[in-house]
Design a protein around this motif. Sequence first.
Motif, PDB file in Angstrom:
ATOM      1  N   ASP A 236       0.829  -1.202   0.000  1.00 32.82           N
ATOM      2  CA  ASP A 236       0.000   0.000   0.000  1.00 32.82           C
ATOM      3  C   ASP A 236       0.870   1.261   0.000  1.00 32.82           C
ATOM      4  O   ASP A 236       0.569   2.252  -0.684  1.00 32.82           O
ATOM      5  CB  ASP A 236      -0.910   0.021   1.231  1.00 32.82           C
ATOM      6  CG  ASP A 236      -2.007  -1.043   1.178  1.00 32.82           C
ATOM      7  OD1 ASP A 236      -2.289  -1.548   0.072  1.00 32.82           O
ATOM      8  OD2 ASP A 236      -2.558  -1.367   2.245  1.00 32.82           O
ATOM      9  N   ALA A 264      -1.656  -6.439  -2.321  1.00 34.59           N
ATOM     10  CA  ALA A 264      -1.788  -4.985  -2.390  1.00 34.59           C
ATOM     11  C   ALA A 264      -1.711  -4.487  -3.827  1.00 34.59           C
ATOM     12  O   ALA A 264      -2.470  -3.602  -4.238  1.00 34.59           O
ATOM     13  CB  ALA A 264      -0.701  -4.324  -1.549  1.00 34.59           C
ATOM     14  N   LYS A 268      -5.879  -4.394  -4.924  1.00 35.87           N
ATOM     15  CA  LYS A 268      -6.272  -3.063  -4.462  1.00 35.87           C
ATOM     16  C   LYS A 268      -5.876  -1.948  -5.426  1.00 35.87           C
ATOM     17  O   LYS A 268      -6.421  -0.849  -5.361  1.00 35.87           O
ATOM     18  CB  LYS A 268      -5.656  -2.793  -3.085  1.00 35.87           C
ATOM     19  CG  LYS A 268      -6.082  -3.816  -2.026  1.00 35.87           C
ATOM     20  CD  LYS A 268      -5.377  -3.599  -0.709  1.00 35.87           C
ATOM     21  CE  LYS A 268      -5.817  -2.335  -0.026  1.00 35.87           C
ATOM     22  NZ  LYS A 268      -5.207  -2.202   1.322  1.00 35.87           N
TER      23      LYS A 268
END
Length: 343
Positions: A236, A264, A268
């Motif tokens: 992230d 991640a 995402k």
Amino acid sequence: MVAPIKARPSIQDVARLAGVSLGTVSNVLNNPDRVKPETVARVTKAINQLGFVRNESARQLKAGKSRTVGLIVLDIANPFFSELARGAEDAATNERYSVIMGNSGEDLERESSYLSLFEEQRVGGVVISPIDDVSQTVVAMRNRGTQVVVVDRQVDAKIGCSISVDDMAGGRMAIDHLLEQGKRKIAFVGGPLDFEQVSLRFEGAKAAIKDSKTKATLKHIKTPSLTVLAGREAGDQIVASGKANWPDAVFAANDLVAVGLLQAFMFKASVRVPQDIAVIGYDDIAFAEAAIVPLSSIRQPAALLGATAVEMLIDEMESPATHKHRQITFQPELVARGSTQSS
């Protein structure tokens, strides 16, 4: 109303029911060839009728020799250590030893508690994957009569046996592979560097960059632990830095961190792996190949590490006069998959 728990049947109870002496029961348990078959049958029937279970710990203590080995691993949630433990148990079973395992969970206090417990239980010896340098602890335990073998970390030959993997070579191997794929803006994700294994992997990575004579760079993104969550948080952080600042490759200190990075990047942020960012891990745990993108990794022979440690420990326990301390270092192996190689 709950019925009271009955006392365990004793060897005296067996002797009384079978109508024989305590010595005869002991012989049936330990040396049945010395007892007449009909007497063995009578004692065995009494044992089964009473549900008698022998006190193996007491027997071993009386004999002055335990056939139990203590094993302390760094993090049983990490499949690498589960595989190491399996190798240790298989080797112990082959030699008719049993294993009691403790998980330190990367906690020094828990590690110390397990070491004390194993000594109190009079285990024959201990195999430990330590959090930090345990040289003084190993010396103290050996002076008190408990043999110790260190696994996944080296100790001085004067202190005892150790089995490890050349993590610095593994770090070099990972970076060399990324450089061969044309990657030049590389991040090393993992920590803390207090863990010798992580530190050596990072040192190997830095050495590979230096020796490459390219314009490649290496940035360290620290993590508080070596877990999937830590990897996801690091991922992230990378994504949030902006695409212009992204590395074109990441070397994760272990496979759990690498899996977190993949989550991640791909779930995402729609980062393409390996086209946008290549990812390589370390350990080659069982499900590395089954990751969302098959994970490239530096393989460690986890089961072999555990088995070799137990074999060395048993050798010292059974042959202290002829045993010689050894420091065995296995070489890692590159396993290249889709997370670093475009199809």
